[in-house]
Design a protein around this motif. Sequence first.
Motif, PDB file in Angstrom:
ATOM      1  N   GLU A  81     -15.124  -3.816 -12.888  1.00 16.20           N
ATOM      2  CA  GLU A  81     -14.526  -3.018 -13.269  1.00 16.20           C
ATOM      3  C   GLU A  81     -14.366  -3.110 -15.363  1.00 16.20           C
ATOM      4  O   GLU A  81     -13.772  -2.062 -15.493  1.00 16.20           O
ATOM      5  N   LYS A  82     -15.167  -3.846 -15.548  1.00 13.31           N
ATOM      6  CA  LYS A  82     -15.199  -4.526 -17.849  1.00 13.31           C
ATOM      7  C   LYS A  82     -14.164  -4.102 -18.158  1.00 13.31           C
ATOM      8  O   LYS A  82     -13.686  -3.565 -18.678  1.00 13.31           O
ATOM      9  N   GLY A  83     -12.657  -5.051 -17.567  1.00 17.14           N
ATOM     10  CA  GLY A  83     -11.914  -5.087 -18.252  1.00 17.14           C
ATOM     11  C   GLY A  83     -10.422  -4.115 -17.519  1.00 17.14           C
ATOM     12  O   GLY A  83      -9.335  -4.502 -18.431  1.00 17.14           O
ATOM     13  N   SER A  84     -10.817  -3.148 -16.981  1.00 21.09           N
ATOM     14  CA  SER A  84      -9.895  -2.388 -16.585  1.00 21.09           C
ATOM     15  C   SER A  84      -9.112  -2.739 -15.428  1.00 21.09           C
ATOM     16  O   SER A  84      -8.714  -2.485 -14.679  1.00 21.09           O
ATOM     17  N   THR A  85      -7.620  -3.113 -15.909  1.00 17.71           N
ATOM     18  CA  THR A  85      -6.518  -3.380 -15.374  1.00 17.71           C
ATOM     19  C   THR A  85      -5.868  -1.848 -14.637  1.00 17.71           C
ATOM     20  O   THR A  85      -6.030  -2.290 -12.921  1.00 17.71           O
ATOM     21  N   LEU A  89     -11.740  -7.543 -12.159  1.00 23.15           N
ATOM     22  CA  LEU A  89     -11.887  -7.536 -13.768  1.00 23.15           C
ATOM     23  C   LEU A  89     -12.779  -7.298 -14.711  1.00 23.15           C
ATOM     24  O   LEU A  89     -13.132  -6.308 -14.619  1.00 23.15           O
ATOM     25  N   ARG A  90     -13.865  -7.930 -14.478  1.00 21.05           N
ATOM     26  CA  ARG A  90     -15.266  -8.409 -14.677  1.00 21.05           C
ATOM     27  C   ARG A  90     -15.954  -7.236 -13.967  1.00 21.05           C
ATOM     28  O   ARG A  90     -16.503  -6.145 -14.878  1.00 21.05           O
ATOM     29  N   ARG A  97      -9.922 -11.915 -10.717  1.00 20.87           N
ATOM     30  CA  ARG A  97     -10.838 -12.372 -12.204  1.00 20.87           C
ATOM     31  C   ARG A  97     -12.552 -11.705 -11.785  1.00 20.87           C
ATOM     32  O   ARG A  97     -12.999 -10.362 -13.040  1.00 20.87           O
ATOM     33  N   GLN A 152      -1.530  -6.591 -14.014  1.00 20.08           N
ATOM     34  CA  GLN A 152      -1.010  -7.340 -15.655  1.00 20.08           C
ATOM     35  C   GLN A 152      -0.228  -8.751 -15.414  1.00 20.08           C
ATOM     36  O   GLN A 152      -0.717  -9.956 -16.202  1.00 20.08           O
ATOM     37  N   THR A 179      -1.964 -12.341 -16.347  1.00 14.36           N
ATOM     38  CA  THR A 179      -1.462 -12.715 -17.318  1.00 14.36           C
ATOM     39  C   THR A 179      -1.637 -14.710 -17.378  1.00 14.36           C
ATOM     40  O   THR A 179      -1.827 -15.179 -16.279  1.00 14.36           O
TER      41      THR A 179
END
Length: 185
Positions: free
Chosen positions: A32-36, A29-30, A26, A51, A55
Amino acid sequence: MGAIADGLDQLVYTQSLPSSTAAGLRALLRLEKGSTRRVASLLGVSQRTVQRWVTSRDGGRSRPSTAHARRIDSVVRARWQPRVRARRRAQAEERGIVFHTRARFGFTAQAASSDDPRQRLITQRLSGAVARELFAAHDAGAGEPQQTLILARGLGHAYFRDGGGRAQGLHIGFTDIEFVDFALV
């Protein structure tokens, strides 16, 4: 990691690192601004794998393997609070650090000497040079024994030799470390 390396990490971070692999994901992801896709490239896995790990569908979440969990931890450590770490490290190397420990500490002396190695609770200010040497060894991947030797020299100089004013040539013993804590001066 050993107690000294953990203590150095705690010194340079103002917020604790994510404690679980899921929290680490998490955080990545934060960061990297949400980019998986970017997280996947950092971890060396496919975007679909990331992903699946994040999920929230029932039964859909898979867990990273142990090797992937270690990789997630190392990437989070490398990217966690970079400016804060740099500022606190520079401050420690310039002003010095306060070292607090409980360990067997003393020098080799004749029997019944008050400075014979024994369990001691020590809080001692160490110079910036010792902090620089510790960080350099930590960055180079030095093990706990080498970091312990650096601390023994620094403690011996500050504690027994009173900054170089007395007791030259002592052999310092620093073993059986129970805990280590560092603070900025």
